[in-house]
Design an enzyme around this catalytic site. Structure first.
Site, mmCIF file in Angstrom:
data_model
loop_
_atom_site.group_PDB
_atom_site.id
_atom_site.type_symbol
_atom_site.label_atom_id
_atom_site.label_comp_id
_atom_site.label_asym_id
_atom_site.label_seq_id
_atom_site.Cartn_x
_atom_site.Cartn_y
_atom_site.Cartn_z
ATOM 1 N N ASP A 1 -1.354 5.862 16.399
ATOM 2 C CA ASP A 1 -0.445 4.802 15.966
ATOM 3 C C ASP A 1 0.672 4.654 16.991
ATOM 4 O O ASP A 1 1.013 5.612 17.689
ATOM 5 C CB ASP A 1 0.143 5.134 14.584
ATOM 6 N N ARG B 1 -9.102 0.366 7.863
ATOM 7 C CA ARG B 1 -9.451 0.356 6.440
ATOM 8 C C ARG B 1 -10.574 -0.567 6.002
ATOM 9 O O ARG B 1 -11.094 -0.423 4.918
ATOM 10 C CB ARG B 1 -8.201 0.007 5.616
ATOM 11 N N ARG C 1 -10.609 8.908 5.008
ATOM 12 C CA ARG C 1 -9.206 8.706 4.629
ATOM 13 C C ARG C 1 -8.884 9.277 3.248
ATOM 14 O O ARG C 1 -7.769 9.722 3.008
ATOM 15 C CB ARG C 1 -8.943 7.201 4.682
ATOM 16 N N ARG D 1 -7.355 -2.978 15.831
ATOM 17 C CA ARG D 1 -7.384 -2.176 14.595
ATOM 18 C C ARG D 1 -8.816 -1.974 14.095
ATOM 19 O O ARG D 1 -9.058 -1.921 12.890
ATOM 20 C CB ARG D 1 -6.501 -2.795 13.508
HETATM 21 O O1 CP3 Z 1 -6.755 -0.446 16.752
HETATM 22 C C1 CP3 Z 1 -7.125 0.648 16.261
HETATM 23 O O2 CP3 Z 1 -8.055 0.748 15.451
HETATM 24 C C2 CP3 Z 1 -6.440 1.866 16.787
HETATM 25 C C3 CP3 Z 1 -5.414 2.435 16.010
HETATM 26 C C4 CP3 Z 1 -4.098 1.745 15.716
HETATM 27 C C5 CP3 Z 1 -3.399 2.017 14.514
HETATM 28 N N1 CP3 Z 1 -2.195 1.390 14.587
HETATM 29 C C6 CP3 Z 1 -3.891 2.861 13.419
HETATM 30 C C7 CP3 Z 1 -3.323 2.674 12.074
HETATM 31 C C8 CP3 Z 1 -3.305 0.890 16.485
HETATM 32 C C9 CP3 Z 1 -3.581 0.261 17.825
HETATM 33 C C10 CP3 Z 1 -2.096 0.677 15.752
HETATM 34 C C11 CP3 Z 1 -0.989 -0.134 16.255
HETATM 35 C C12 CP3 Z 1 0.154 -0.418 15.391
HETATM 36 N N2 CP3 Z 1 0.728 0.379 14.434
HETATM 37 C C13 CP3 Z 1 0.958 -1.592 15.496
HETATM 38 C C14 CP3 Z 1 0.758 -2.704 16.517
HETATM 39 C C15 CP3 Z 1 -0.409 -3.547 16.234
HETATM 40 C C16 CP3 Z 1 -0.250 -4.507 15.099
HETATM 41 O O3 CP3 Z 1 -1.154 -4.523 14.245
HETATM 42 O O4 CP3 Z 1 0.739 -5.250 15.090
HETATM 43 C C17 CP3 Z 1 1.980 -1.509 14.537
HETATM 44 C C18 CP3 Z 1 3.053 -2.544 14.286
HETATM 45 C C19 CP3 Z 1 1.832 -0.252 13.872
HETATM 46 C C20 CP3 Z 1 2.696 0.332 12.814
HETATM 47 C C21 CP3 Z 1 1.952 0.614 11.562
HETATM 48 N N3 CP3 Z 1 0.968 1.584 11.419
HETATM 49 C C22 CP3 Z 1 2.127 0.000 10.301
HETATM 50 C C23 CP3 Z 1 3.104 -1.133 10.007
HETATM 51 C C24 CP3 Z 1 1.217 0.597 9.399
HETATM 52 C C25 CP3 Z 1 1.085 0.329 7.917
HETATM 53 C C26 CP3 Z 1 0.496 -0.995 7.660
HETATM 54 C C27 CP3 Z 1 -0.895 -1.153 8.219
HETATM 55 O O5 CP3 Z 1 -1.077 -1.964 9.102
HETATM 56 O O6 CP3 Z 1 -1.769 -0.427 7.763
HETATM 57 C C28 CP3 Z 1 0.478 1.564 10.127
HETATM 58 C C29 CP3 Z 1 -0.586 2.403 9.591
HETATM 59 C C30 CP3 Z 1 -1.865 2.464 10.372
HETATM 60 N N4 CP3 Z 1 -2.002 2.601 11.724
HETATM 61 C C31 CP3 Z 1 -3.169 2.453 9.801
HETATM 62 C C32 CP3 Z 1 -4.079 2.607 10.868
HETATM 63 C C33 CP3 Z 1 -5.586 2.693 10.803
HETATM 64 C C34 CP3 Z 1 -3.436 2.303 8.291
HETATM 65 C C35 CP3 Z 1 -4.479 3.168 7.816
HETATM 66 C C36 CP3 Z 1 -4.487 3.552 6.399
HETATM 67 O O7 CP3 Z 1 -3.581 3.260 5.585
HETATM 68 O O8 CP3 Z 1 -5.493 4.212 6.121
#
Ligand code: CP3
Length: 346
Positions: A73, A28, A37, A24
């Site tokens: 994502d 943020r 964002r 990640r």
């Molecule tokens: O690693 C990276 O920087 C690449 C991008 C990436 C995102 N999501 C961007 C994102 C990757 C590899 C993911 C994977 C992901 N997404 C997982 C598996 C990894 C883990 O952390 O367990 C899961 C379960 C998700 C599902 C997801 N996406 C959730 C539950 C959420 C909301 C909560 C949270 O973690 O922010 C997201 C949103 C998300 N995906 C954001 C980003 C950068 C949040 C960004 C924002 O709110 O500006």
């Protein structure tokens, strides 16, 4: 191209330098990310290949990590099944439809779309990035169990309450969903690979939260399918889950190139458990990076580096994704420590 990460993935990093990237990393905690964002919604960002390119590059430019991970994502793949996706601040992913009965399963089976068309913004982003990056690009997908849990849970919980209810009451439909998601994920990964990604990481974050017998029934077979699929394409494949420590033997048995360790048991202790030549990635605690002092971060990083010293198949990372609000100074201290220690061991 900087090959540290790929050399470690082929168990041949004898340089004394340890490759480093952070799960990640494009997110943020980064002020530069926050600025972008503010001007658009998350789903609009994921849909725009220029934003994908720009955001993927931010942490590389800022910290010089040894690998980039595509800004996307794990849930966008569901758009190829006719699911519409958005993100609500402070709540998380919003899917429509969610699956609450057999009716929605039948809808998803019927709504299948062309992966290449529907997700073309991802593939264009990859192609543009490959022209600009001097480090490898990591493509990724969610593990099928984790992806369907977002369709089944009414509120996203780590406890997989609704998912387990479905497994106990309608395991047949759970398998229908898992097969469907695995099929579409294979197509998605094939196209990511054709577009130029250098490795694939599978994020099955919640699979390890299932009891072992359920893990074996509903998570493992589909993970195995994806691992074999990527390996057959000649591309390294890394598996991450919360639960790699608890079910280490199970994850090992999948035969992936690497396991991304969750930090519950230390990466160097797991190394001594694996007779197999699996590559290990991990495993500094993201909460330490968030709450600790730079001194604590440095000490912990040194401990991990010492424990994995001279290991040709080790990639430094966290035990889970970096948390919002993590101080950038702690990330800088981590990067500096990994670089310093690498130089000393040379
Ligand atoms: O690693 C990276 O920087 C690449 C991008 C990436 C995102 N999501 C961007 C994102 C990757 C590899 C993911 C994977 C992901 N997404 C997982 C598996 C990894 C883990 O952390 O367990 C899961 C379960 C998700 C599902 C997801 N996406 C959730 C539950 C959420 C909301 C909560 C949270 O973690 O922010 C997201 C949103 C998300 N995906 C954001 C980003 C950068 C949040 C960004 C924002 O709110 O500006």
């Amino acid at each position: 191209m900087n090959r540290l990460y790929l050399n470690a993935l082929s168990h041949s990093n004898f340089s004394g330098e340890v490759p480093l990237w952070i799960m990640r990393q494009a997110g943020r905690y980064l002020p530069t990310y926050q600025k972008i964002r503010k001007t658009s919604s998350l789903i609009d960002m994921f849909h725009n290949s220029e934003v994908i390119e720009q955001v993927t590059l931010l942490p590389i430019e800022e910290f010089g990590f040894d690998a980039a991970i595509l800004f996307s994502d794990i849930l966008v793949v569901l758009e190829a099944l006719g699911v519409s996706l958005s993100y609500k601040d402070g709540v998380g992913p919003q899917l429509f439809p969610r699956v609450s009965s057999e009716k929605e399963v039948l809808y998803l089976l019927k709504e299948k779309k062309d992966v290449e068309d529907t997700l073309s913004y991802v593939f264009e982003g990859i192609k543009a990035l490959k022209k600009r990056l001097s480090v490898p690009l990591i493509g990724f997908c969610g593990g099928p169990l984790t992806v369907i849990s977002y369709l089944l849970e009414s509120e996203n919980t780590e406890k997989l309450k609704a998912t387990k209810q479905w497994i106990y009451q309608r395991e047949d439909l759970v398998h229908t969903l898992l097969s469907l998601v695995t099929d579409v994920t294979e197509k998605y990964l094939a196209k990511q690979i054709d577009s130029g990604v250098d490795s694939i990481q599978i994020f099955d974050s919640w699979a390890g939260s299932l009891p072992l017998d359920l893990f074996k029934r509903v998570a493992k077979p589909y993970l195995k399918r994806l691992v074999d699929f990527v390996k057959a394409k000649g591309v390294p494949v890394v598996i991450f889950s919360r639960g790699t420590s608890l079910y280490f033997e199970e994850f090992l048995a999948l035969g992936a190139t690497a396991i991304s360790c969750d930090g519950q048991r230390r990466v160097y202790d797991l190394r001594s458990l694996s007779s197999q030549k699996v590559v290990l990635q991990g495993d500094l605690d993201p909460e330490l990076l968030l709450y600790g002092t730079t001194k604590q971060v440095q000490e912990e990083a040194r401990k991990i580096l010492k424990g994995m010293k001279d290991d040709p198949g080790f990639i430094f990372n966290l035990g889970h994704g970096i948390l919002p609000q993590t101080p950038v100074d702690n990330v800088k201290a981590l990067v500096a420590t990994v670089r310093e220690t690498s130089l000393v061991t040379k």
